[in-house]
Design an enzyme around this catalytic site. Sequence first.
Site, PDB file in Angstrom:
ATOM      1  N   TYR A  38      -9.201   0.968  16.862  1.00  0.00           N
ATOM      2  CA  TYR A  38      -8.440   1.616  15.783  1.00  0.00           C
ATOM      3  C   TYR A  38      -8.338   3.118  16.055  1.00  0.00           C
ATOM      4  O   TYR A  38      -7.254   3.704  15.985  1.00  0.00           O
ATOM      5  CB  TYR A  38      -9.105   1.362  14.424  1.00  0.00           C
ATOM      6  CG  TYR A  38      -8.333   1.941  13.245  1.00  0.00           C
ATOM      7  CD1 TYR A  38      -7.060   1.475  12.912  1.00  0.00           C
ATOM      8  CD2 TYR A  38      -8.868   2.969  12.460  1.00  0.00           C
ATOM      9  CE1 TYR A  38      -6.349   2.001  11.829  1.00  0.00           C
ATOM     10  CE2 TYR A  38      -8.160   3.499  11.378  1.00  0.00           C
ATOM     11  CZ  TYR A  38      -6.911   3.018  11.066  1.00  0.00           C
ATOM     12  OH  TYR A  38      -6.205   3.537   9.992  1.00  0.00           O
TER      13      TYR A  38
ATOM     14  N   GLY B 107       3.011   2.437   1.965  1.00  0.00           N
ATOM     15  CA  GLY B 107       4.445   2.306   2.268  1.00  0.00           C
ATOM     16  C   GLY B 107       5.268   2.090   1.009  1.00  0.00           C
ATOM     17  O   GLY B 107       6.360   2.662   0.861  1.00  0.00           O
TER      18      GLY B 107
ATOM     19  N   GLY C 292       0.776  -1.239   0.000  1.00  0.00           N
ATOM     20  CA  GLY C 292       0.000   0.000   0.000  1.00  0.00           C
ATOM     21  C   GLY C 292       0.804   1.284   0.000  1.00  0.00           C
ATOM     22  O   GLY C 292       1.710   1.486  -0.811  1.00  0.00           O
TER      23      GLY C 292
HETATM   24  N1  LIG Z   1      -5.585   3.146   3.383  1.00  0.00           N
HETATM   25  C1  LIG Z   1      -6.297   4.063   4.025  1.00  0.00           C
HETATM   26  O1  LIG Z   1      -7.415   4.414   3.608  1.00  0.00           O
HETATM   27  C2  LIG Z   1      -5.761   4.705   5.281  1.00  0.00           C
HETATM   28  C3  LIG Z   1      -6.533   5.702   5.886  1.00  0.00           C
HETATM   29  C4  LIG Z   1      -6.059   6.307   7.047  1.00  0.00           C
HETATM   30  C5  LIG Z   1      -4.859   5.917   7.585  1.00  0.00           C
HETATM   31  N2  LIG Z   1      -4.121   4.936   6.985  1.00  0.00           N
HETATM   32  C6  LIG Z   1      -2.862   4.522   7.608  1.00  0.00           C
HETATM   33  O2  LIG Z   1      -1.854   4.410   6.631  1.00  0.00           O
HETATM   34  C7  LIG Z   1      -0.892   3.425   7.042  1.00  0.00           C
HETATM   35  C8  LIG Z   1      -0.573   2.490   5.877  1.00  0.00           C
HETATM   36  O3  LIG Z   1      -1.732   1.767   5.564  1.00  0.00           O
HETATM   37  P1  LIG Z   1      -2.034   1.114   4.133  1.00  0.00           P
HETATM   38  O4  LIG Z   1      -3.351   1.615   3.729  1.00  0.00           O
HETATM   39  O5  LIG Z   1      -0.866   1.233   3.240  1.00  0.00           O
HETATM   40  O6  LIG Z   1      -2.240  -0.412   4.592  1.00  0.00           O
HETATM   41  P2  LIG Z   1      -1.590  -1.795   4.106  1.00  0.00           P
HETATM   42  O7  LIG Z   1      -1.554  -1.845   2.621  1.00  0.00           O
HETATM   43  O8  LIG Z   1      -2.322  -2.854   4.838  1.00  0.00           O
HETATM   44  O9  LIG Z   1      -0.109  -1.683   4.640  1.00  0.00           O
HETATM   45  C9  LIG Z   1       0.155  -1.774   6.026  1.00  0.00           C
HETATM   46  C10 LIG Z   1       1.586  -2.158   6.244  1.00  0.00           C
HETATM   47  O10 LIG Z   1       1.784  -2.337   7.647  1.00  0.00           O
HETATM   48  C11 LIG Z   1       2.412  -3.595   7.845  1.00  0.00           C
HETATM   49  N3  LIG Z   1       2.163  -4.187   9.153  1.00  0.00           N
HETATM   50  C12 LIG Z   1       0.980  -4.558   9.703  1.00  0.00           C
HETATM   51  N4  LIG Z   1       1.185  -5.154  10.879  1.00  0.00           N
HETATM   52  C13 LIG Z   1       2.536  -5.158  11.079  1.00  0.00           C
HETATM   53  C14 LIG Z   1       3.378  -5.646  12.098  1.00  0.00           C
HETATM   54  N5  LIG Z   1       2.897  -6.301  13.185  1.00  0.00           N
HETATM   55  N6  LIG Z   1       4.707  -5.479  11.983  1.00  0.00           N
HETATM   56  C15 LIG Z   1       5.225  -4.854  10.904  1.00  0.00           C
HETATM   57  N7  LIG Z   1       4.489  -4.373   9.893  1.00  0.00           N
HETATM   58  C16 LIG Z   1       3.155  -4.533   9.980  1.00  0.00           C
HETATM   59  C17 LIG Z   1       1.853  -4.471   6.730  1.00  0.00           C
HETATM   60  O11 LIG Z   1       2.629  -5.641   6.584  1.00  0.00           O
HETATM   61  P3  LIG Z   1       2.036  -6.937   5.795  1.00  0.00           P
HETATM   62  O12 LIG Z   1       2.139  -6.584   4.349  1.00  0.00           O
HETATM   63  O13 LIG Z   1       2.930  -8.036   6.217  1.00  0.00           O
HETATM   64  O14 LIG Z   1       0.635  -7.108   6.264  1.00  0.00           O
HETATM   65  C18 LIG Z   1       1.961  -3.491   5.570  1.00  0.00           C
HETATM   66  O15 LIG Z   1       3.271  -3.408   5.091  1.00  0.00           O
HETATM   67  C19 LIG Z   1      -1.488   2.731   8.273  1.00  0.00           C
HETATM   68  O16 LIG Z   1      -0.853   3.241   9.429  1.00  0.00           O
HETATM   69  C20 LIG Z   1      -2.956   3.142   8.253  1.00  0.00           C
HETATM   70  O17 LIG Z   1      -3.533   3.192   9.522  1.00  0.00           O
HETATM   71  C21 LIG Z   1      -4.549   4.326   5.836  1.00  0.00           C
END
Ligand SMILES: NC(=O)c1ccc[n+]([C@@H]2O[C@H](COP(=O)([O-])OP(=O)(O)OC[C@H]3O[C@@H](n4cnc5c(N)ncnc54)[C@H](OP(=O)(O)O)[C@@H]3O)[C@@H](O)[C@H]2O)c1
Length: 315
Positions: free
Chosen positions: A183, A34, A32
Site C-alpha cells: 500500500y 469519492g 466513501g
Molecule cells: N479513508 C482513509 O482513511 C484514507 C486515508 C488515506 C488515503 N485514502 C485514499 O482515498 C481514496 C478513496 O478511499 P476511500 O476511503 O473513499 O475508500 P472506499 O470507500 O473504499 O472507496 C474506494 C473507491 O475505489 C474504488 N475501487 C477500488 N478498486 C477499484 C478498481 N479496481 N477499479 C475501479 N474502482 C475501484 C471502489 O469501488 P467499489 O465501491 O466497487 O469497491 C470505491 O469506489 C483512496 O485512494 C485511498 O487510498 C483514504
Amino acid sequence: MNRFDANSTTDQVIDGISLQGQLAVVTGASSGLGVETCRVLAAAGATVLMVARDEEKLESVAQELRRQQPDAQLHTQIMDLADLNSVRIAATEILLHHGQIQLLINNAGVMACPLQYTAQGFEMQFGTNHLGHFLFTGLLSDALIDGAPGRVVNLSSAGHRFARFNFDDPSYQNRPYDKWQAYGESKTANILFTVGLDLRTRERGVRAFAVHPGVIMTNLSRHMEEADLIALNERNPSGEPLVFKSLEQGAATTVWAASSPHLAGRGGIYLENCQIAPAAVQGKGIGVESYAVNPAAAERLWSLSEELVGQSFEF
Ligand SMILES: NC(=O)c1ccc[n+]([C@@H]2O[C@H](COP(=O)([O-])OP(=O)(O)OC[C@H]3O[C@@H](n4cnc5c(N)ncnc54)[C@H](OP(=O)(O)O)[C@@H]3O)[C@@H](O)[C@H]2O)c1
C-alpha cells in the site's frame, strides 16, 4: 491567506467558488470520499462524470445524489482500474462524449488487500492505485490540455511513509508480500506520478496535486482486521493514536486541491489538512517524504509505467 485546516469541511473550502462550465471526472465515485467529492463538485456547478467499477453501486449512488440535488449535472462511466483493457474502453467512451476536461480526480483505491493480481498480472495495489490511473490520465491528457486551465488530483496517503517505491520488484515477484508495504509503495507512486505529470503539463495549464485526505472510516478498511488497526497505530510516525476525520473533512483537501485559488501557479506538490504539506520529519504525523517527491525517481517511475502499460504519452 489560506484559512483552512484539518477540521475544514468540503462545503467550507468550496464556499464562494463556482465550477460552472467545468467537467470533473472522479474515479472511485461509488463509495466513501469519492461520493462526497462528487456531491460537492456538482453542488458548485461542475458537470461531474462519476467513474466506478460496479454498475449497480454506482447507479444507486448517482441516483441518491440526483435526489439530493435535482439540478446536478451527473454522468456515470464504468471502469475497472485493475484491468487496463477496461481503462482503455472507458477512456475511449469518455472522449467520445467529452472533448475537454477541467478536473480529473484520481480517487479510487484499494488498501492492504491479500496478495492479488490485476488482469495483466500486476500486484493489485500497485496495479489499481497507480498503473490504472497512470494509463487513464495519459489517455485523457489531450482532453485535459484542451480543457485547460485544469487540475489533476491524485489521492495518495500518509501511508506513503511506510515505503519508498520498489523499482526492482513492483509486483512482489521476488520478495515476500507485505500488504502494508505494498500500500505504501503504491501511495508513494501516486506522489511520484504527480511530480512527473505536473512537470509535463504545467506549461499547458494543467497542474497536478497529490493529497492525503486524513484518516476516515470508509469501505477502504474492508480488508482490515482488529490487529491491523493496532499495527497501523504502531506505524503512525507521531506515535500518537490515529485521529479520525468525518467524510466531509476527509474530502475537503481533495476539493481544496481541485478548486482553491490559493494553489494558483502551484503544482507537483503534496497536500494534507487543506494545506501544502511540509517535509516529513521523524516522529511527526504530517509531511511528505523526500523520496516521494524526488524528480529522478518520478522520471524513473514514469518510464517504468509507460513500459508496463505498453504506451507512451506526449504532451
Ligand atoms: N479513508 C482513509 O482513511 C484514507 C486515508 C488515506 C488515503 N485514502 C485514499 O482515498 C481514496 C478513496 O478511499 P476511500 O476511503 O473513499 O475508500 P472506499 O470507500 O473504499 O472507496 C474506494 C473507491 O475505489 C474504488 N475501487 C477500488 N478498486 C477499484 C478498481 N479496481 N477499479 C475501479 N474502482 C475501484 C471502489 O469501488 P467499489 O465501491 O466497487 O469497491 C470505491 O469506489 C483512496 O485512494 C485511498 O487510498 C483514504
